[in-house]
Design an enzyme around this catalytic site. Structure first.
Site, mmCIF file in Angstrom:
data_model
loop_
_atom_site.group_PDB
_atom_site.id
_atom_site.type_symbol
_atom_site.label_atom_id
_atom_site.label_comp_id
_atom_site.label_asym_id
_atom_site.label_seq_id
_atom_site.Cartn_x
_atom_site.Cartn_y
_atom_site.Cartn_z
ATOM 1 N N GLY A 84 -6.511 -11.907 -10.777
ATOM 2 C CA GLY A 84 -6.871 -11.184 -11.994
ATOM 3 C C GLY A 84 -7.732 -12.020 -12.935
ATOM 4 N N GLY A 114 -7.667 -11.751 -5.539
ATOM 5 C CA GLY A 114 -6.497 -12.042 -4.731
ATOM 6 C C GLY A 114 -6.621 -11.607 -3.278
HETATM 7 P P1 ADP Z 1 -9.296 -8.224 -4.809
HETATM 8 O O1 ADP Z 1 -7.805 -8.445 -4.894
HETATM 9 O O2 ADP Z 1 -9.966 -9.203 -3.905
HETATM 10 O O3 ADP Z 1 -9.923 -8.116 -6.147
HETATM 11 P P2 ADP Z 1 -8.922 -5.372 -4.519
HETATM 12 O O4 ADP Z 1 -7.524 -5.501 -4.971
HETATM 13 O O5 ADP Z 1 -9.893 -4.690 -5.400
HETATM 14 O O6 ADP Z 1 -9.513 -6.805 -4.073
HETATM 15 O O7 ADP Z 1 -8.988 -4.575 -3.150
HETATM 16 C C1 ADP Z 1 -8.189 -4.850 -2.039
HETATM 17 C C2 ADP Z 1 -7.679 -3.582 -1.452
HETATM 18 O O8 ADP Z 1 -8.738 -2.713 -1.125
HETATM 19 C C3 ADP Z 1 -6.952 -3.832 -0.173
HETATM 20 O O9 ADP Z 1 -5.593 -3.462 -0.328
HETATM 21 C C4 ADP Z 1 -7.645 -2.930 0.833
HETATM 22 O O10 ADP Z 1 -6.750 -2.274 1.687
HETATM 23 C C5 ADP Z 1 -8.341 -1.934 -0.030
HETATM 24 N N1 ADP Z 1 -9.478 -1.324 0.679
HETATM 25 C C6 ADP Z 1 -10.543 -1.921 1.218
HETATM 26 N N2 ADP Z 1 -11.327 -1.050 1.858
HETATM 27 C C7 ADP Z 1 -10.740 0.163 1.740
HETATM 28 C C8 ADP Z 1 -11.054 1.471 2.209
HETATM 29 N N3 ADP Z 1 -12.132 1.703 2.936
HETATM 30 N N4 ADP Z 1 -10.201 2.480 1.890
HETATM 31 C C9 ADP Z 1 -9.083 2.238 1.164
HETATM 32 N N5 ADP Z 1 -8.731 1.031 0.701
HETATM 33 C C10 ADP Z 1 -9.547 -0.004 0.977
HETATM 34 MG MG MG Z 2 -6.185 -7.109 -5.378
#
Ligand code: ADP
Ligand code: MG
Length: 397
Positions: A377, A354
């Site tokens: 998800g 997402g």
């Molecule tokens: P996806 O939804 O693409 O699977 P995630 O939900 O795992 O991705 O991760 C997204 C979140 O990760 C974002 O809210 C972002 O702020 C956080 N994030 C990315 N880099 C960092 C960091 N260095 N420290 C803290 N949070 C981080």
């Molecule tokens: Mg996410």
């Protein structure tokens, strides 16, 4: 092999189509038409073949009666009608005489959309808990069932698994088929080198994806918040960066077992607190994070390194942003990685998740990818190697 829409006889049939119309709405307006547009090939196929298209979806979450007003699918019916240049009969019920009569009156080639399936959640979570009576009832409204909602395929709900288990014939729609084939292509028969990029916030959220990709990919680039737990395991100073102390041993184990595969950031852009601010970089020793600061993005040496790893890739899979892309000063790493993928002319590239997809879309880099997954998800669970209930419940050929 699962049945697909092309395996079905549609002419004259009442065709139940579960789509993902969970669209973003702001001030009474739909702000992205992507999900509606993605569903059109399946709906068009059904009506062009002379089927009666009975379309339904969830929209947001329904916890109390008051949620219903803002979560009605009527606004989507209006947009769908515009997109197809055809009448869409909207029924503001999820069951009952009015819906049944409207379906009975449908002519071949007509489209009907009924109300948000999650309105049924007010009834002891009937939709989300896959109440058997509800799945059976919805199945009774049609002759065949097409699931085209990838976004909810990782959940066993009445509107997917419930219907599929109670109807004579079921199949995947075009969007679901496209998602499954893009993600399977990467996981099952990637052209090599296969480079995976994982980022996001926490290892604990992504453990399944990390371990599945460490087994399958040739290189796994780790960025975002989870990189600091790995860097701490290696003995680097991580300042106040996000860390999961209870995952340090696991990080050590992976670093040992997959030492030639794991690629970690070699420099960091930090801030003094978790908010948007100027980027701080430790110029003297980029690997070490300064005390009193926390890593919020990767910086230029990491990008150089990641670009080099990506250079010869034939398959690229990306899940999770490289930094806190919600803060405009910390989008840089994610943007540069997207650019590097854009430059790969003969690689097959897929992005899922997402927040990753939202970040890449807001940067205008969707066209860099061979496939942009519509499931958050669902794409993550698929990449973990799990069989998704919404897909599993569809009939085999
Ligand atoms: P996806 O939804 O693409 O699977 P995630 O939900 O795992 O991705 O991760 C997204 C979140 O990760 C974002 O809210 C972002 O702020 C956080 N994030 C990315 N880099 C960092 C960091 N260095 N420290 C803290 N949070 C981080
Ligand atoms: Mg996410």
């Amino acid at each position: 092999m699962k049945k697909t829409i092309d395996d079905l006889q549609l002419n004259g049939k009442k065709v139940l189509i579960r789509v993902d119309f969970n669209v973003p709405i702001k001030n009474g307006k739909i702000t992205s038409l992507k999900r509606i547009i993605s569903s059109l090939p399946t709906i068009k196929k059904v009506i062009n073949e002379g089927g009666k298209a009975i379309v339904f979806s969830h929209l947001g979450r329904i916890k109390e009666e008051a949620d219903k007003e803002k979560k009605s699918l009527e606004i989507v019916a209006i947009e769908l009608s515009k997109q197809l240049n055809q009448e869409v009969i909207f029924i503001n019920e999820t069951r009952g005489k009015k819906l049944e009569k409207a379906i009975d009156k449908m002519k071949n080639g007509q489209i009907l959309l009924f109300e948000n399936t999650r309105f049924e959640d007010l009834n002891d979570k009937a939709e989300s808990k896959n109440n058997p009576e509800l799945g059976k009832y919805w199945a009774s409204l049609g002759d065949v069932f097409i699931n085209d909602a990838f976004g909810t395929a990782h959940r066993a709900h009445a509107s997917n698994v419930g219907i599929a288990s109670n109807i004579k014939e079921s199949a995947m729609g075009y969007l679901l088929e496209k998602e499954v084939s893009a993600l399977s292509k990467v996981l099952d028969k990637p052209e090599r080198p296969f480079v995976a990029i994982i980022g996001g916030a926490k290892i604990s959220d992504k453990i399944g994806v990390v371990s599945s990709l460490l087994e399958k990919a040739d290189k796994v680039i780790i960025g975002g918040g989870m990189a600091y737990t790995f860097n701490k395991a290696l003995g680097f100073n991580i300042g106040n960066s996000l860390v999961e102390e209870d995952k340090i041993d696991l990080a050590k184990e992976y670093l040992e077992k997959y030492k030639d595969k794991i690629v970690l950031p070699v420099d960091h852009a930090t801030g003094k607190s978790f908010e948007d601010q100027e980027r701080i970089v430790n110029k003297n020793n980029p690997l070490q994070i300064l005390d009193g600061t926390m890593g919020l993005d990767i910086d230029k040496y990491s990008i150089e390194l990641f670009k080099k790893e990506l250079e010869n890739a034939k398959t690229v899979l990306w899940n999770g942003p490289m930094g806190v892309t919600e803060f405009s000063n910390f989008k840089y790493g994610t943007e540069e990685v997207a650019k590097a993928i854009y430059k790969l002319s003969d690689a097959y590239s897929v992005i899922g998740g997402g927040d990753s997809v939202a970040a890449v879309e807001s940067l205008g880099f969707e066209q860099a990818f061979s496939h942009v997954s519509t499931g958050g998800g669902a794409s993550i669970e698929f990449l973990e190697g799990k069989e998704l209930p919404g897909i599993k419940s569809i009939q085999d050929k």
